[in-house]
Write a protein that holds these residues in place. Sequence first.
Motif, PDB file in Angstrom:
ATOM      1  N   VAL A  37       0.846  -1.197   0.000  1.00 10.17           N
ATOM      2  CA  VAL A  37       0.000   0.000   0.000  1.00 10.17           C
ATOM      3  C   VAL A  37       0.878   1.243   0.000  1.00 10.17           C
ATOM      4  CG1 VAL A  37      -1.764   1.290   1.272  1.00 10.17           C
ATOM      5  CG2 VAL A  37      -1.813  -1.208   1.264  1.00 10.17           C
ATOM      6  N   LYS A  38       0.548   2.182  -0.903  1.00 15.82           N
ATOM      7  CA  LYS A  38       1.274   3.441  -0.949  1.00 15.82           C
ATOM      8  C   LYS A  38       0.292   4.606  -1.000  1.00 15.82           C
ATOM      9  CE  LYS A  38       5.740   2.060  -2.804  1.00 15.82           C
ATOM     10  NZ  LYS A  38       6.816   2.405  -3.770  1.00 15.82           N
ATOM     11  N   GLU A  88       4.505  13.071  -2.864  1.00 14.50           N
ATOM     12  CA  GLU A  88       5.477  11.981  -2.967  1.00 14.50           C
ATOM     13  C   GLU A  88       4.777  10.676  -2.619  1.00 14.50           C
ATOM     14  OE1 GLU A  88       9.561  10.412  -0.727  1.00 14.50           O
ATOM     15  OE2 GLU A  88       8.743  12.402  -0.297  1.00 14.50           O
ATOM     16  N   GLU A  89       4.978   9.661  -3.445  1.00 15.67           N
ATOM     17  CA  GLU A  89       4.378   8.359  -3.166  1.00 15.67           C
ATOM     18  C   GLU A  89       5.189   7.656  -2.080  1.00 15.67           C
ATOM     19  OE1 GLU A  89       2.194   4.928  -5.826  1.00 15.67           O
ATOM     20  OE2 GLU A  89       4.128   5.691  -6.513  1.00 15.67           O
ATOM     21  N   MET A  90       4.505   7.283  -0.994  1.00 15.50           N
ATOM     22  CA  MET A  90       5.202   6.695   0.161  1.00 15.50           C
ATOM     23  C   MET A  90       4.462   5.486   0.680  1.00 15.50           C
ATOM     24  SD  MET A  90       6.138  10.216   2.250  1.00 15.50           S
ATOM     25  CE  MET A  90       7.106   9.349   3.487  1.00 15.50           C
ATOM     26  N   SER A  91       5.216   4.519   1.162  1.00 17.78           N
ATOM     27  CA  SER A  91       4.631   3.347   1.815  1.00 17.78           C
ATOM     28  C   SER A  91       4.285   3.691   3.256  1.00 17.78           C
ATOM     29  CB  SER A  91       5.621   2.185   1.795  1.00 17.78           C
ATOM     30  OG  SER A  91       6.742   2.481   2.633  1.00 17.78           O
ATOM     31  N   ILE A  92       3.509   2.829   3.893  1.00 22.61           N
ATOM     32  CA  ILE A  92       3.172   3.043   5.300  1.00 22.61           C
ATOM     33  C   ILE A  92       4.436   3.066   6.150  1.00 22.61           C
ATOM     34  CG2 ILE A  92       2.055   1.995   7.317  1.00 22.61           C
ATOM     35  CD1 ILE A  92      -0.188   1.059   5.450  1.00 22.61           C
ATOM     36  N   GLU A  93       5.366   2.196   5.846  1.00 20.28           N
ATOM     37  CA  GLU A  93       6.609   2.141   6.615  1.00 20.28           C
ATOM     38  C   GLU A  93       7.383   3.450   6.495  1.00 20.28           C
ATOM     39  OE1 GLU A  93       5.499  -0.199   4.533  1.00 20.28           O
ATOM     40  OE2 GLU A  93       4.992  -1.720   6.031  1.00 20.28           O
ATOM     41  N   ILE A 126      -7.428   5.253   3.389  1.00 20.30           N
ATOM     42  CA  ILE A 126      -6.536   5.454   4.536  1.00 20.30           C
ATOM     43  C   ILE A 126      -6.692   4.376   5.609  1.00 20.30           C
ATOM     44  CG2 ILE A 126      -6.429   7.951   4.169  1.00 20.30           C
ATOM     45  CD1 ILE A 126      -8.363   8.259   6.556  1.00 20.30           C
ATOM     46  N   LEU A 127      -7.569   3.403   5.392  1.00 25.65           N
ATOM     47  CA  LEU A 127      -7.787   2.378   6.417  1.00 25.65           C
ATOM     48  C   LEU A 127      -6.495   1.666   6.827  1.00 25.65           C
ATOM     49  CD1 LEU A 127      -9.668   0.773   8.271  1.00 25.65           C
ATOM     50  CD2 LEU A 127     -10.188  -0.724   6.326  1.00 25.65           C
ATOM     51  N   PRO A 128      -5.663   1.168   5.885  1.00 20.25           N
ATOM     52  CA  PRO A 128      -4.416   0.514   6.309  1.00 20.25           C
ATOM     53  C   PRO A 128      -3.493   1.436   7.102  1.00 20.25           C
ATOM     54  CG  PRO A 128      -4.919  -0.037   4.029  1.00 20.25           C
ATOM     55  CD  PRO A 128      -5.865   1.055   4.420  1.00 20.25           C
ATOM     56  N   LEU A 129      -3.446   2.704   6.730  1.00 13.54           N
ATOM     57  CA  LEU A 129      -2.618   3.668   7.461  1.00 13.54           C
ATOM     58  C   LEU A 129      -3.151   3.866   8.875  1.00 13.54           C
ATOM     59  CD1 LEU A 129      -0.376   5.791   7.642  1.00 13.54           C
ATOM     60  CD2 LEU A 129      -1.915   7.411   6.516  1.00 13.54           C
ATOM     61  N   VAL A 130      -4.453   4.009   9.014  1.00  9.68           N
ATOM     62  CA  VAL A 130      -5.047   4.174  10.339  1.00  9.68           C
ATOM     63  C   VAL A 130      -4.814   2.926  11.180  1.00  9.68           C
ATOM     64  CG1 VAL A 130      -7.211   4.464  11.611  1.00  9.68           C
ATOM     65  CG2 VAL A 130      -6.775   5.830   9.562  1.00  9.68           C
ATOM     66  N   GLU A 131      -4.962   1.759  10.585  1.00  7.65           N
ATOM     67  CA  GLU A 131      -4.710   0.511  11.319  1.00  7.65           C
ATOM     68  C   GLU A 131      -3.279   0.464  11.823  1.00  7.65           C
ATOM     69  OE1 GLU A 131      -7.788  -2.685   9.265  1.00  7.65           O
ATOM     70  OE2 GLU A 131      -5.874  -2.272   8.287  1.00  7.65           O
ATOM     71  N   ALA A 132      -2.323   0.912  11.001  1.00 10.84           N
ATOM     72  CA  ALA A 132      -0.915   0.922  11.415  1.00 10.84           C
ATOM     73  C   ALA A 132      -0.698   1.887  12.578  1.00 10.84           C
ATOM     74  CB  ALA A 132      -0.038   1.300  10.228  1.00 10.84           C
ATOM     75  N   LEU A 133      -1.315   3.052  12.526  1.00 11.45           N
ATOM     76  CA  LEU A 133      -1.187   4.035  13.610  1.00 11.45           C
ATOM     77  C   LEU A 133      -1.829   3.526  14.897  1.00 11.45           C
ATOM     78  CD1 LEU A 133      -1.954   7.246  11.538  1.00 11.45           C
ATOM     79  CD2 LEU A 133       0.209   6.750  12.691  1.00 11.45           C
ATOM     80  N   LYS A 134      -2.984   2.889  14.779  1.00 12.34           N
ATOM     81  CA  LYS A 134      -3.652   2.358  15.968  1.00 12.34           C
ATOM     82  C   LYS A 134      -2.840   1.235  16.596  1.00 12.34           C
ATOM     83  CE  LYS A 134      -7.002   3.642  17.337  1.00 12.34           C
ATOM     84  NZ  LYS A 134      -7.274   4.777  18.254  1.00 12.34           N
ATOM     85  N   SER A 135      -2.109   0.478  15.768  1.00 14.56           N
ATOM     86  CA  SER A 135      -1.257  -0.589  16.312  1.00 14.56           C
ATOM     87  C   SER A 135      -0.118  -0.024  17.145  1.00 14.56           C
ATOM     88  CB  SER A 135      -0.698  -1.452  15.174  1.00 14.56           C
ATOM     89  OG  SER A 135       0.314  -0.755  14.451  1.00 14.56           O
TER      90      SER A 135
END
Length: 212
Positions: A2-3, A51-56, A81-90
Amino acid sequence: MVKYWISEIFTSIQGEGEVIGTPSNFIRLAGCHLRCIWCDTKYAWHKYDGEEMSIEQILDKIDKRIKFTTITGGEPLLQDILPLVEALKSLNHKVLVETSGTIKPSKKLRELVDIFSVSPKLSNSGYKFKYNFKDDNWVTYFKFVIVNPLEDIQEIIRFIRENNIEPSKVILQPDGRKENYTEGLRELIDIILKLGIPFRVLPQFHRIVGIQ
């Protein structure tokens, strides 16, 4: 992988809304389908200017000590933005999403995001209302930019009546282009008290102290 198209990532304090003054990471997504006359982030209008960026890569740029992150734009809900939000919540972050309200978030996203700050655009933006929040309680609070106080506030009153919105959810803030910002705040306060309506008048803190 995901980017996301990202306009900028920075750390500051939240300058507006119910969480004004709160230290926050800011992830500004690039791309917006609106072109508001008074927009102060026109540099985030076009997706490919970002800029295209990955979650990492995104997570590497935020301040991990601050457990509060604002996802803004542009219009962040143009991207998934769901995967990004999931990463932040983790990472145990509290997440605030700033949106125009023109795109309804998914049920899953609504469950994960702590605060939805929604800014419906008044006619002063160059648009007309195209929103339907009736019997829909996903918004934490509504923010409105006021350019022509008497006209704009009457427009907001019609809007909240049509959409069954609690007046206490409404926050008003002066147009940031106003030469005398303090005078703009006083004018809004006077009108609200005269009308006897429980809207909140709050500044954009970054306008006062000159921070990002």
